[in-house]
Design an enzyme around this catalytic site. Structure first.
Site, PDB file in Angstrom:
ATOM      1  N   ARG A  21      33.242 -19.762  21.415  1.00 22.46           N
ATOM      2  CA  ARG A  21      32.420 -20.208  22.538  1.00 22.46           C
ATOM      3  C   ARG A  21      32.466 -21.722  22.687  1.00 22.46           C
ATOM      4  NH1 ARG A  21      27.627 -15.918  23.161  1.00 22.46           N
ATOM      5  NH2 ARG A  21      28.613 -14.201  22.068  1.00 22.46           N
ATOM      6  N   LYS A 248      12.987 -18.728  31.630  1.00 21.02           N
ATOM      7  CA  LYS A 248      13.839 -18.178  32.676  1.00 21.02           C
ATOM      8  C   LYS A 248      13.128 -18.290  34.025  1.00 21.02           C
ATOM      9  CE  LYS A 248      16.569 -15.289  29.593  1.00 21.02           C
ATOM     10  NZ  LYS A 248      16.087 -15.852  28.305  1.00 21.02           N
ATOM     11  N   THR A 277       5.576 -22.851  12.210  1.00 21.88           N
ATOM     12  CA  THR A 277       6.392 -23.524  13.223  1.00 21.88           C
ATOM     13  C   THR A 277       5.552 -24.503  14.034  1.00 21.88           C
ATOM     14  OG1 THR A 277       7.859 -21.619  13.445  1.00 21.88           O
ATOM     15  CG2 THR A 277       7.866 -23.187  15.241  1.00 21.88           C
ATOM     16  N   THR A 363      27.988 -10.082  22.742  1.00 22.51           N
ATOM     17  CA  THR A 363      26.913  -9.982  23.727  1.00 22.51           C
ATOM     18  C   THR A 363      27.012  -8.675  24.499  1.00 22.51           C
ATOM     19  OG1 THR A 363      26.920 -12.396  23.920  1.00 22.51           O
ATOM     20  CG2 THR A 363      25.785 -11.162  25.651  1.00 22.51           C
TER      21      THR A 363
END
Length: 426
Positions: A21, A248, A277, A363
């Site tokens: 990639r 998104k 986190t 994917t």
């Protein structure tokens, strides 16, 4: 031991399989999306058009969202200061979670740093807390959901994609006394198909199972207020856990779950991915909330989005290109070969200044490689016709098949051996 050689060989193997990639060096131009500047290996810049962004509505360019981020950073700084456990919760994050709970008509919501993390943490924690739980997971669930299932360590059953007869069979075979969790997506982002949500919920209620839906490719885009496919279909109240993303349809960054107060509090208290986190920074939280609140009341973006997606499908299909039929905004253009898929993507960028990332294994299954096109409200009609002409030129140059019957063309069927793609060059 040649440690470096091991890593180099691992990467070389990907290159040989045409799966290596390369990330395009892009600078999105504020106010001009989907236009961007692309820089090549020599750092030469040229303007291109992006056709594969997951900023589906262009909300990352919305002035209200930009203003909210800028003003909050100016007022509160750019960092969260650490984990919420140690540093507390910044006020914009409190307001963001309330906005998300309201969006999905749930008692509470919990924000994570990404949609991957929210799935991994949400699924694994909920399943671990249910004694002797069985997870029933759709065959085409996202990698983040698979990671959550694996990390839970509980028994799992994989049902064939959207196959309700198979899901019923698995539920019937399970011990009625064991807790059950059904995990699935609303919109599957590679094929662009939609889960039979009502039927899944019917089975869940019949067999006393909890339900967990991933709405990442639907929140903001569907429903009266952008709550996703489950809101559009009037089913939100029947779903136990709704997972979504801020990255998104809402154009920012982060992931979340929305559920009952008990479930959210349990995940908050037990999920290591949340506890250890650093929290999202206040400016990002404010931007996300501005986007959510805008899309709760504005239909303009969703209406324009559906129009441009439908037009793109129509124009490409009428040109004889192998568009997989979908009922959503995803426009998959089937190639079926990793090498040629990469070549088509490269040619579109080099010769036509159009950026469409190739989608290859893992994917999607081998043999179902495709270009995944995602029109936005900001892609004009002229851009759509330019896309058609460019793709036709590339298809001719690479001798790729046209006028393919795509009526039954889905990755799940191809992967199961039910279908085969036409010969390249046919």
């Amino acid at each position: 031991m040649d440690y470096q050689g091991i890593f180099e060989n691992a990467v070389d193997a990907l290159r040989q399989e045409k799966r290596y990639r390369v990330f395009a060096d892009l600078e999105r131009i504020a106010g001009r999306f989907p236009k961007a500047l692309y820089r090549d290996a020599q750092d030469n810049a040229r303007e291109i058009t992006i056709w594969c962004s997951n900023d589906y509505l262009g909300m990352g360019q919305n002035q209200k969202v930009i203003d909210a981020m800028r003003d909050t950073a100016q007022a509160l700084g750019v960092g969260a200061g650490g984990t919420r456990n140690i540093s507390g919760t910044n006020r914009p994050l409190v307001e963001l979670e309330r906005s998300l709970a309201d969006l999905h008509r749930k008692q509470a919501a919990l924000v994570f740093t990404s949609g991957f993390v929210s799935n991994e943490a949400g699924i694994s924690t909920i399943a671990r807390l249910l004694p002797n739980c069985i997870i029933f997971s759709d065959q085409l669930n996202h990698a983040s959901m698979i990671a959550g299932v694996r990390q839970s360590g509980v028994t799992k059953q994989i049902f064939r994609h959207n196959d309700m007869a198979h899901l019923r069979q698995l539920l019937e075979a399970a011990d009625p006394a064991r807790p059950k969790l059904i995990v699935f997506e609303s919109v599957y982002s590679m094929d662009g198909d939609v889960a039979p949500i009502a039927e899944i919920l019917d089975l869940a209620e019949e067999f006393n199972a909890l339900t967990y839906i991933d709405e990442v490719h639907a929140v903001g885009l569907y429903g009266e207020r952008g709550g996703g496919i489950s809101e559009r279909d009037g089913l939100m109240h029947r779903i136990d856990v709704i997972e979504g993303t801020l990255a998104k349809g809402f154009g920012t960054m982060g992931g979340y779950i929305a559920a009952s107060s008990a479930i959210v509090d349990a995940v908050r208290s037990y999920a290591a991915e949340f506890i250890f986190t650093t929290a999202l920074p206040p400016a990002l939280c404010a931007a996300a909330r501005a986007s959510i609140e805008h899309l709760k009341v504005s239909q303009a973006e969703r209406t324009a989005h559906q129009r441009q997606a439908a037009m793109t499908k129509k124009v490409l299909t009428e040109a004889g290109l192998p568009v997989m039929p979908t009922e959503t905004h995803i426009v998959p253009l089937m190639v079926g070969d990793a090498r040629l898929c990469k070549a088509a993507s490269d040619m579109l960028m080099e010769k036509h200044n159009l950026y469409i990332q190739p989608i290859n294994y893992p994917t999607v299954p081998k043999g179902t490689e495709r270009l995944r096109i995602t029109p936005t409200p900001l892609h004009t009609d002229e851009m759509i016709y330019e896309l058609r002409d460019a793709v036709l030129s590339v298809w001719k140059a690479l001798n790729l098949p046209t006028h393919v019957d795509t009526s039954q063309l889905t990755a799940s069927k191809l992967n199961s051996g039910d279908l085969t793609l036409p010969t390249i060059g046919g």
